[in-house]
Design a protein around this motif. Sequence first.
Motif, PDB file in Angstrom:
ATOM      1  N   ALA A   1       0.827  -1.207   0.000  1.00 28.46           N
ATOM      2  CA  ALA A   1       0.000   0.000   0.000  1.00 28.46           C
ATOM      3  C   ALA A   1       0.855   1.247   0.000  1.00 28.46           C
ATOM      4  CB  ALA A   1      -0.936   0.008   1.213  1.00 28.46           C
ATOM      5  N   ASN A   2       0.277   2.266  -0.586  1.00 28.12           N
ATOM      6  CA  ASN A   2       0.861   3.600  -0.575  1.00 28.12           C
ATOM      7  C   ASN A   2       0.332   4.294   0.687  1.00 28.12           C
ATOM      8  OD1 ASN A   2       1.203   6.395  -1.062  1.00 28.12           O
ATOM      9  ND2 ASN A   2       1.380   5.951  -3.258  1.00 28.12           N
ATOM     10  N   PRO A   3       1.194   4.898   1.491  1.00 27.11           N
ATOM     11  CA  PRO A   3       0.713   5.502   2.749  1.00 27.11           C
ATOM     12  C   PRO A   3      -0.392   6.537   2.543  1.00 27.11           C
ATOM     13  CG  PRO A   3       3.109   5.428   2.712  1.00 27.11           C
ATOM     14  CD  PRO A   3       2.649   4.990   1.355  1.00 27.11           C
ATOM     15  N   ARG A   4      -0.434   7.154   1.384  1.00 32.47           N
ATOM     16  CA  ARG A   4      -1.494   8.141   1.138  1.00 32.47           C
ATOM     17  C   ARG A   4      -2.867   7.486   1.041  1.00 32.47           C
ATOM     18  NH1 ARG A   4      -1.877  10.697  -3.460  1.00 32.47           N
ATOM     19  NH2 ARG A   4      -0.420   9.381  -4.585  1.00 32.47           N
ATOM     20  N   HIS A   5      -2.895   6.198   0.795  1.00 33.61           N
ATOM     21  CA  HIS A   5      -4.178   5.518   0.612  1.00 33.61           C
ATOM     22  C   HIS A   5      -4.621   4.745   1.847  1.00 33.61           C
ATOM     23  CE1 HIS A   5      -3.133   5.654  -3.927  1.00 33.61           C
ATOM     24  NE2 HIS A   5      -3.735   6.761  -3.532  1.00 33.61           N
TER      25      HIS A   5
END
Lengths: 336, 336
Positions: A106-110
């Motif tokens: 996962a991308n931390p922004r998501h």
Amino acid sequence: MNQALRNRQWIFARRPEGQLGVEHFEMRETASPAPGPGQVLVRVRAASIDPAQRAWILTETYRARLEPGEMMPSFGLAEVVESNTPGLKPGDIVEGNFGWQDYAVANPRHVMRRDATQALEHLIHLLGITGLTAYFGLLEVGRPRPGETVLVSAAGGAVGTLAAQIAKIGGCRVVGVAGGAEKCRWLTEELGLDAAVDYKAGGLREAMKAACPQGIDVYFDNTAGEILDSALSLMNQHGRVVCCGYVSQYDHAEPGGGGPLGVPGTLIAKRIRMEGFLALDFDKNRKSAEAALANWVKTGALKAPVHVVNGLENAPQALIDLLAGRNLGKMMVRVS
Amino acid sequence: MNQALRNRQWIFARRPEGQLGVEHFEMRETASPAPGPGQVLVRVRAASIDPAQRAWILTETYRARLEPGEMMPSFGLAEVVESNTPGLKPGDIVEGNFGWQDYAVANPRHVMRRDATQALEHLIHLLGITGLTAYFGLLEVGRPRPGETVLVSAAGGAVGTLAAQIAKIGGCRVVGVAGGAEKCRWLTEELGLDAAVDYKAGGLREAMKAACPQGIDVYFDNTAGEILDSALSLMNQHGRVVCCGYVSQYDHAEPGGGGPLGVPGTLIAKRIRMEGFLALDFDKNRKSAEAALANWVKTGALKAPVHVVNGLENAPQALIDLLAGRNLGKMMVRVS
């Protein structure tokens, strides 16, 4: 490290012609993916089973329609196991759309970090999307006033149980619509609703009318279909219809036939507001909503039942059971 | 005095099986009624011809369904000829629902005195129900912001012409939907709309999409039906549908089949608000609305065309012509 991890994934394999079945999914096993720079690898702990997942299969919603071959998307909670970003560390609990699988990159922004000391059931329901959907939908869209009559459909479901109880806390007369005498009894005896209408018993409109002798001021609609038609015909002037879901229309091959009778005729005659919403739109008020929800549970004013199914292998059946109404409250799959 | 006056009345004689025709009305002649204590006798000067009159025949609306044998109700303007109340005197112009007849007895509580120095056309349209409906519907329910795209159906009609122009004054891109190339040309060339869509030309949704390249933010709906279906599919997130009328559904024997596709699915996916209203609900703001409307006409920013038909005997045909779209702007019958 992650090369050694086996990752099970549920693939949406073929589009149903009618009702959804386990045969529309296939489990695939791969090696877990490796997180790139700035990304995290998470282990899924809990998957939220939501009626909206059936809508994603059916049609374009707030996301593109799901296509066969794609992994089944699913909101859930996961634990960080490997991190390439300073903002997250192993052991952190995060919320996001991780899909029906064991591991995700996962991308931390998501993702959003959650309080790891709280129970998963609590984070995924009361303090998750379903809790916020009930809270913002009822209070920000429906805006009931004390003494008004609030009708809630799918009142035994995750959002419905909470929306109905929040309306009770607000001093309303609250009527739930649910399938089966047992569930209706549970709504009045366990959750304290003023009345419940069994939509499977026949004579829906008459039963609804009897349960709402002063008419309906706010209808919190999780189902659409015949229940919406009947509710519209019983709305009071300046009533509000909170469009939260349309589960009665999800489990079909096509996105339904005609829309509700009484739209727009009844909307005009009775000056009714009908409004769709997503809890995410109210994100700036999330903290105060969570605080209110947690406090109501602490004082005993609100019950937040969670129906837990163990094992990722049972996720498709859990969704099917949810669509058939075989749950009381929130449906969740414990993955690990 | 009034014994000598002959009073013609149009009776709604029989319910249409399909489209409304002159054969569904019958003219009756009686002596004009006598005003009781506190009442006034008025001579009708102008009858407002409104699509809503067809809805009153069709079904229960904000008033009970009209039954055969009843006089045809109609908003209009009348002159007081005999008064038994100190608040009104002969020569006063009043507004009310006087019906299709020459004389009416009215209770002062049910009429409103208007400025007798103004033209009847002005009082019945711009400063009457249609002007207020366009004003409040667009600004209070639709709430467009400058730069947004506003779509208006029945844009050549009484409410539509005004709503569309008010949206232009507010800095919106405005697209009208109307029947026929000539009416569409009139909308862009005479009223200054940015584009017009001819719903009779076929390919409705594609034409609408081409005319609204940025999608639709506010849809002012006077028609419902296929135009509403198409508009809903092109709405932007957080769009608003102003439910003003459903004239496409009026001229039938039954109140229509299914409701609009996309309700509630699209309402949820795009977080759309769909709201019915009546201008009367905003009565406390009437003075400021009238002032704004009159000022826009004075400065030339707003045109308020009225299609005048002479003679009470032509009232049924005027309503039929209105339903067939054979009017540009407001339809009014001059009775005396």
